[in-house]
Design a protein around this motif. Structure first.
Motif, mmCIF file in Angstrom:
data_model
loop_
_atom_site.group_PDB
_atom_site.id
_atom_site.type_symbol
_atom_site.label_atom_id
_atom_site.label_comp_id
_atom_site.label_asym_id
_atom_site.label_seq_id
_atom_site.Cartn_x
_atom_site.Cartn_y
_atom_site.Cartn_z
ATOM 1 N N MET A 231 0.845 -1.348 -0.100
ATOM 2 C CA MET A 231 0.025 -0.157 -0.111
ATOM 3 C C MET A 231 0.984 1.113 -0.064
ATOM 4 S SD MET A 231 -1.290 2.740 2.096
ATOM 5 C CE MET A 231 -1.209 2.335 3.958
ATOM 6 N N ILE A 232 0.683 2.139 -0.989
ATOM 7 C CA ILE A 232 1.494 3.554 -1.096
ATOM 8 C C ILE A 232 0.451 4.503 -0.607
ATOM 9 C CG2 ILE A 232 2.954 4.907 -2.140
ATOM 10 C CD1 ILE A 232 2.425 1.646 -3.869
ATOM 11 N N PRO A 233 0.774 5.371 0.664
ATOM 12 C CA PRO A 233 -0.019 6.449 0.671
ATOM 13 C C PRO A 233 0.174 7.368 -0.567
ATOM 14 C CG PRO A 233 1.465 6.158 2.597
ATOM 15 C CD PRO A 233 1.991 5.081 1.412
ATOM 16 N N VAL A 234 -1.233 7.774 -0.668
ATOM 17 C CA VAL A 234 -1.238 8.746 -2.131
ATOM 18 C C VAL A 234 -0.290 9.893 -1.967
ATOM 19 C CG1 VAL A 234 -3.285 10.309 -1.346
ATOM 20 C CG2 VAL A 234 -2.682 9.495 -3.793
ATOM 21 N N GLU A 235 -0.164 10.404 -0.796
ATOM 22 C CA GLU A 235 0.743 11.742 -0.810
ATOM 23 C C GLU A 235 2.201 11.244 -1.066
ATOM 24 O OE1 GLU A 235 -1.676 10.543 1.525
ATOM 25 O OE2 GLU A 235 -0.137 10.606 3.074
ATOM 26 N N ALA A 236 2.771 9.839 -0.683
ATOM 27 C CA ALA A 236 4.003 9.545 -0.798
ATOM 28 C C ALA A 236 4.254 9.388 -2.364
ATOM 29 C CB ALA A 236 4.201 8.075 -0.256
ATOM 30 N N LEU A 237 3.000 9.744 -3.423
ATOM 31 C CA LEU A 237 3.551 9.612 -4.587
ATOM 32 C C LEU A 237 3.655 11.117 -5.143
ATOM 33 C CD1 LEU A 237 0.892 6.906 -5.369
ATOM 34 C CD2 LEU A 237 3.207 6.723 -5.852
ATOM 35 N N ASP A 238 3.715 12.037 -4.422
ATOM 36 C CA ASP A 238 3.768 13.415 -5.044
ATOM 37 C C ASP A 238 5.285 13.643 -5.419
ATOM 38 O OD1 ASP A 238 1.503 14.510 -4.155
ATOM 39 O OD2 ASP A 238 2.103 15.132 -2.124
ATOM 40 N N THR A 239 5.231 14.423 -6.573
ATOM 41 C CA THR A 239 6.478 14.655 -7.114
ATOM 42 C C THR A 239 6.515 16.244 -7.311
ATOM 43 O OG1 THR A 239 6.054 14.704 -9.464
ATOM 44 C CG2 THR A 239 6.646 12.643 -8.289
ATOM 45 N N ASP A 240 7.795 16.640 -7.783
ATOM 46 C CA ASP A 240 7.645 18.063 -7.926
ATOM 47 C C ASP A 240 6.685 18.587 -9.134
ATOM 48 O OD1 ASP A 240 9.710 18.265 -6.151
ATOM 49 O OD2 ASP A 240 11.403 18.488 -7.571
ATOM 50 N N ASP A 241 6.454 17.592 -9.824
ATOM 51 C CA ASP A 241 5.548 18.010 -11.081
ATOM 52 C C ASP A 241 4.333 17.505 -11.106
ATOM 53 O OD1 ASP A 241 7.786 19.560 -12.235
ATOM 54 O OD2 ASP A 241 8.745 17.695 -13.244
ATOM 55 N N PHE A 242 4.194 16.241 -10.184
ATOM 56 C CA PHE A 242 2.813 15.593 -10.350
ATOM 57 C C PHE A 242 2.241 15.464 -8.869
ATOM 58 C CE2 PHE A 242 5.322 14.378 -14.089
ATOM 59 C CZ PHE A 242 4.344 14.465 -15.024
ATOM 60 N N ALA A 243 1.038 15.502 -8.721
ATOM 61 C CA ALA A 243 0.279 15.301 -7.388
ATOM 62 C C ALA A 243 0.116 14.154 -7.228
ATOM 63 C CB ALA A 243 -1.056 16.092 -7.451
ATOM 64 N N GLY A 244 0.262 13.376 -6.167
ATOM 65 C CA GLY A 244 0.200 11.884 -5.649
ATOM 66 C C GLY A 244 -1.078 11.222 -6.341
ATOM 67 N N GLU A 245 -2.056 12.141 -6.340
ATOM 68 C CA GLU A 245 -3.433 11.861 -7.052
ATOM 69 C C GLU A 245 -3.503 11.432 -8.271
ATOM 70 O OE1 GLU A 245 -6.270 11.286 -5.375
ATOM 71 O OE2 GLU A 245 -7.044 10.891 -7.705
ATOM 72 N N GLN A 246 -2.624 12.220 -9.147
ATOM 73 C CA GLN A 246 -2.616 12.088 -10.431
ATOM 74 C C GLN A 246 -1.676 10.615 -10.775
ATOM 75 O OE1 GLN A 246 -0.817 15.774 -11.754
ATOM 76 N NE2 GLN A 246 -1.193 15.554 -14.022
ATOM 77 N N VAL A 247 -0.489 10.621 -9.870
ATOM 78 C CA VAL A 247 0.343 9.558 -10.194
ATOM 79 C C VAL A 247 -0.399 8.205 -9.895
ATOM 80 C CG1 VAL A 247 2.514 8.416 -9.261
ATOM 81 C CG2 VAL A 247 2.405 10.757 -9.345
ATOM 82 N N ALA A 248 -1.146 8.066 -8.812
ATOM 83 C CA ALA A 248 -1.824 6.887 -8.576
ATOM 84 C C ALA A 248 -2.916 6.666 -9.791
ATOM 85 C CB ALA A 248 -2.654 7.017 -7.211
ATOM 86 N N ARG A 249 -3.673 7.591 -10.038
ATOM 87 C CA ARG A 249 -4.305 7.346 -11.229
ATOM 88 C C ARG A 249 -3.851 7.051 -12.511
ATOM 89 N NH1 ARG A 249 -6.253 12.109 -13.637
ATOM 90 N NH2 ARG A 249 -6.443 12.966 -11.322
#
Ligand code: MEV
Length: 441
Positions: A231-249
């Protein structure tokens, strides 16, 4: 126990890295020194040992051995040795393991180490009554199988089941195939299962009146599965250019394609196998068997599809799962003969073949996450380029002290190709030593 979470490991010298890894698990000074000798000194695989392993030996063929960091598996910090020639694989696994660590690490599980041995029976007059006879003699046949390997039976393994399949529409007409299910415990089991199949053949011929053909294990080891979840918390997927939400999707969307399209599934699964094979090779296991099993399993529904699955939980966190056959052993085979393979198993700290299988599947899932995350964001090439450029520079003959300049210039101009590497290397040499080309060097 030291943590597998280490930042900046890649900046240490090779010697520092090897010495740190050699201390993993808290061995004595002597054992740690011996481990360094196995990794980078004279005690790795030598020609004498190699000559005993296969035929017609003429030398050794090395592969880089690295360690993936940051792994937590079932609450345990794990250091993962990986033998692989492809740049970015070890960095990708370590990066993904760091993300998964934020969600508590990988959970894994596995079935018993049951392999299937196949015995083909041809020229049977009445296949259905032959099947009936074999199934009625199940106990006798299982006992006969167990007599072949009293050691494994004494340890709690051995024959578990007998299945008889009738295959009616083969190119030569109907035949039977007997499946002997055998628990191999901590061995990969190919030799044991093949021996057992050969031993059962005469009795099976007697019972069926048919003729036995093949007697060999199946690499579609679908009774020997290992699975991992993360399980990866969605905030852990944040990058400089992309929100975690976008990455997870994006990751779930990428997986959706692989789940229905064999063209994408092949590449998706190749990404998983980047991680899987690197550990299988490092531990001296049979990576061809693992590859064969993985792809046959991926096609078991009749359509080749993704081995892993990615979804969101109701808090939006990203959840990944991977289940696949994993016929690996920790006793016998190259694992015991190859000194580096033996050390790799020791460093992993696994006590059984099942535990090793579970670690490997967790690494496959991490590798899949790393690839999908890159594909769903900046694309795969950006991260790849610097490492790829290094290989290109080395391939055209750049010496270690010249590699950095060649790499930087190729990256700056955006062309990572052998022709550019050659030209840049020549230019660099002229700059460093202006008179050399005039002297014909
Ligand atoms: C490259 O070795 C592996 C990837 O192609 C895997 C994937 O596309 O998922 C990046």
């Amino acid at each position: 126990m030291i943590s597998s979470r280490v930042s900046g490991f890649y900046r240490w010298s090779l010697g520092e890295r090897a010495r740190w890894v050699a201390r993993w698990g808290g061995p004595s000074d002597g054992v740690a020194a011996e481990r360094v000798n196995i990794l980078c000194g004279p005690n790795g695989l030598d020609l004498t040992r190699a000559d005993q392993m296969v035929e017609n030996v003429i030398g050794l063929h090395g592969l880089p051995l690295g360690v993936a960091l940051n792994f937590v598996i079932n609450g345990r910090d794990v250091l993962v040795p990986m033998a692989v020639e492809e740049p970015s694989v070890i960095a990708g696994a370590s990066f993904a393991a760091r993300l998964v660590r934020e969600g508590g690490g990988f959970q894994t599980d596995s079935s018993d180490s049951e392999m299937i041995g196949q015995i083909q029976v041809i020229d049977v007059v009445d296949v259905w009554s032959a099947r009936f006879k074999l199934l009625s003699a199940r106990e006798e046949l299982l006992q006969c199988a167990n007599e072949c390997d009293p050691v494994i039976v004494g340890l709690g393994g051995g024959a578990r089941d007998l299945e008889v399949r009738v295959l009616e529409g083969t190119p030569i007409g109907a035949m039977l195939v007997v499946h002997l299910v055998f628990d191999c415990l901590d061995a990969m089991g190919a030799n044991t299962v093949n021996t057992v199949c050969e031993a059962l053949a005469p009795r099976i011929e007697e019972m069926t009146g048919g003729r036995v053909g093949l007697r060999i294990l199946s690499n579609l080891a679908d009774r020997r599965l290992a699975r991992a979840r993360c399980m990866i918390p969605v905030e852990a997927l944040d990058t400089d250019d992309f929100a975690g939400e976008q990455v997870a999707r994006g990751i779930v969307e990428a997986w959706a394609l692989a789940s229905v399209d064999p063209y994408r599934a092949a590449t998706h699964n190749k990404g998983i196998m980047n991680g899987v094979d690197a550990v299988v090779v490092a531990t001296g296991n049979d990576w061809r068997a693992i590859e064969a099993g993985a792809h046959a399993y991926a096609a078991q529904s009749g359509r080749y599809c993704s081995l892993s699955a990615w979804e969101r939980d109701n808090q939006g966190n990203l959840i990944g799962t991977l289940e696949m056959p994993m016929a690996v052993g920790i006793v016998g085979g190259a694992t015991r003969v190859h000194p580096v393979a033996g050390l790799a198993v020791e460093l992993l700290g696994v006590q059984s073949a099942r535990e090793l299988a579970e670690v490997i599947v967790a690494v496959g899932l991490a590798q899949n996450l790393a690839a999908l995350r890159a594909l769903a964001t900046e694309g795969i090439q950006r991260g790849h380029m610097r490492l790829h450029a290094r290989q290109v520079a080395l391939a055209v003959g750049a010496a270690e002290h010249e590699v950095a300049s060649v790499v930087e210039r190729m990256i700056a101009e955006g062309h990572v190709r052998p022709d550019r590497a050659e030209a840049i290397l020549a230019e660099h040499r002229r700059e460093v030593n202006p008179g050399s080309h005039q002297r014909g060097q």
